[in-house]
Design a protein around this motif. Structure first.
Motif, short mmCIF file in Angstrom:
data_model
loop_
_atom_site.label_atom_id
_atom_site.label_comp_id
_atom_site.label_asym_id
_atom_site.label_seq_id
_atom_site.Cartn_x
_atom_site.Cartn_y
_atom_site.Cartn_z
N VAL A 64 5.50 -4.33 -6.79
CA VAL A 64 4.28 -4.46 -7.63
C VAL A 64 4.64 -5.47 -8.64
O VAL A 64 5.57 -5.49 -9.51
CB VAL A 64 3.95 -3.15 -8.39
N LEU A 65 3.49 -6.45 -8.80
CA LEU A 65 3.66 -7.33 -9.76
C LEU A 65 3.14 -7.16 -11.07
O LEU A 65 2.03 -6.63 -11.11
CB LEU A 65 2.91 -8.58 -9.29
N ILE A 66 4.15 -7.12 -12.09
CA ILE A 66 3.63 -6.78 -13.50
C ILE A 66 2.81 -8.08 -14.02
O ILE A 66 1.68 -8.15 -14.73
CB ILE A 66 4.54 -6.46 -14.45
N SER A 67 3.59 -9.28 -14.10
CA SER A 67 2.90 -10.65 -14.62
C SER A 67 3.60 -11.79 -13.57
O SER A 67 4.79 -11.54 -13.01
CB SER A 67 3.29 -10.73 -15.97
N GLY A 68 3.08 -12.94 -13.78
CA GLY A 68 3.68 -14.05 -12.86
C GLY A 68 2.98 -14.24 -11.83
O GLY A 68 1.82 -13.82 -11.50
N ALA A 82 -0.35 -12.62 -7.15
CA ALA A 82 -0.92 -13.39 -8.23
C ALA A 82 -1.52 -12.64 -9.31
O ALA A 82 -1.64 -13.49 -10.49
CB ALA A 82 -1.66 -14.60 -7.40
N ASN A 83 -2.02 -11.56 -9.07
CA ASN A 83 -2.63 -10.81 -10.29
C ASN A 83 -2.05 -9.69 -10.70
O ASN A 83 -1.59 -9.00 -9.68
CB ASN A 83 -4.19 -10.46 -9.66
N GLN A 84 -1.88 -9.15 -11.77
CA GLN A 84 -1.26 -7.86 -12.33
C GLN A 84 -1.71 -6.76 -11.44
O GLN A 84 -2.88 -6.76 -11.22
CB GLN A 84 -1.46 -7.61 -13.61
N GLY A 85 -0.64 -6.01 -10.95
CA GLY A 85 -0.99 -4.89 -10.20
C GLY A 85 -1.23 -5.21 -8.47
O GLY A 85 -1.07 -4.31 -7.75
N ASP A 86 -1.14 -6.34 -8.19
CA ASP A 86 -0.95 -6.79 -6.73
C ASP A 86 0.38 -6.38 -6.16
O ASP A 86 1.23 -6.47 -6.96
CB ASP A 86 -0.83 -8.47 -6.61
N TYR A 87 0.32 -5.86 -4.82
CA TYR A 87 1.49 -5.21 -4.51
C TYR A 87 1.67 -5.19 -2.99
O TYR A 87 0.77 -5.64 -2.14
CB TYR A 87 1.81 -3.95 -4.70
N VAL A 88 2.92 -5.29 -2.63
CA VAL A 88 3.15 -5.11 -0.94
C VAL A 88 4.26 -4.06 -0.56
O VAL A 88 4.89 -3.74 -1.45
CB VAL A 88 3.53 -6.60 -0.51
N VAL A 89 3.68 -3.44 0.62
CA VAL A 89 4.74 -2.47 1.04
C VAL A 89 5.33 -2.88 2.51
O VAL A 89 4.31 -3.21 3.24
CB VAL A 89 3.85 -1.15 1.17
N TRP A 90 6.44 -2.68 2.43
CA TRP A 90 6.83 -2.91 4.01
C TRP A 90 7.95 -1.79 4.29
O TRP A 90 8.59 -0.93 3.36
CB TRP A 90 7.84 -4.37 3.82
N GLY A 91 8.17 -1.47 5.64
CA GLY A 91 8.71 -0.50 5.92
C GLY A 91 10.13 -0.62 6.78
O GLY A 91 10.55 -2.16 6.81
N HIS A 92 10.75 0.03 7.36
CA HIS A 92 12.00 0.01 8.23
C HIS A 92 11.76 -1.17 9.09
O HIS A 92 10.85 -1.31 9.94
CB HIS A 92 12.22 1.27 9.01
N GLY A 93 12.90 -1.93 9.40
CA GLY A 93 12.97 -2.99 10.34
C GLY A 93 12.27 -4.28 9.94
O GLY A 93 12.10 -5.25 10.89
N VAL A 94 11.63 -4.31 8.90
CA VAL A 94 10.82 -5.58 8.54
C VAL A 94 11.90 -6.48 7.32
O VAL A 94 12.13 -6.01 6.40
CB VAL A 94 9.55 -5.17 7.57
#
Length: 125
Positions: A64-68, A82-94
């Motif tokens: 999760v991006l807090i800032s920057g 790029a925006n506060q709160g943007d996030y990415v999730v990835w799982g096993h094998g990635v």
């Protein structure tokens, strides 16, 4: 039970373990020790990048991006946070890597907490 409570500051505490606040790497008697989950708070300077890709991933991760501005590289895909709160999730094998396009504060949660992914002088996000 005071010994089962820890109060701290993520900015200050993150210095001790390359940003990691909770996980398998904390002493077994520490309430922050966990083999189930890892939590990281890290202020990445502009241009900071992972020294090498993580391959053979056996964990799930939430970043999760807090800032920057922070970029996560995944096979065949580049994700810009790029925006506060943007996030990415990835799982096993990635497989993944990352770099900070600007000074960035990032919160990372990974599970389970498994030893063996640290790169000398850094750790994955």
């Amino acid at each position: 039970m005071a010994e089962n409570v820890y109060v701290g500051n993520a900015h200050l505490d993150s210095v001790a373990d390359r940003g990691w606040l909770l996980g398998h790497f904390k002493p077994a008697a520490d309430v922050r020790h966990s083999e189930d989950v890892e939590i990281k708070w890290y202020a990445h300077p502009r241009g900071d990048r992972r020294a090498e890709w993580v391959t053979g991933e056996k964990r799930t991760a939430l970043l999760v991006l807090i800032s920057g501005r922070f970029r996560v590289e995944l096979p065949g895909r580049s994700v810009l946070l790029a925006n506060q709160g943007d996030y990415v999730v990835w799982g096993h094998g990635v497989d993944h890597s990352w770099h900070a396009e600007e000074e960035s504060v990032v919160l990372t949660v990974r599970w389970p907490s498994i030893p063996g992914y640290a790169v000398s002088g850094t750790d994955s996000a």
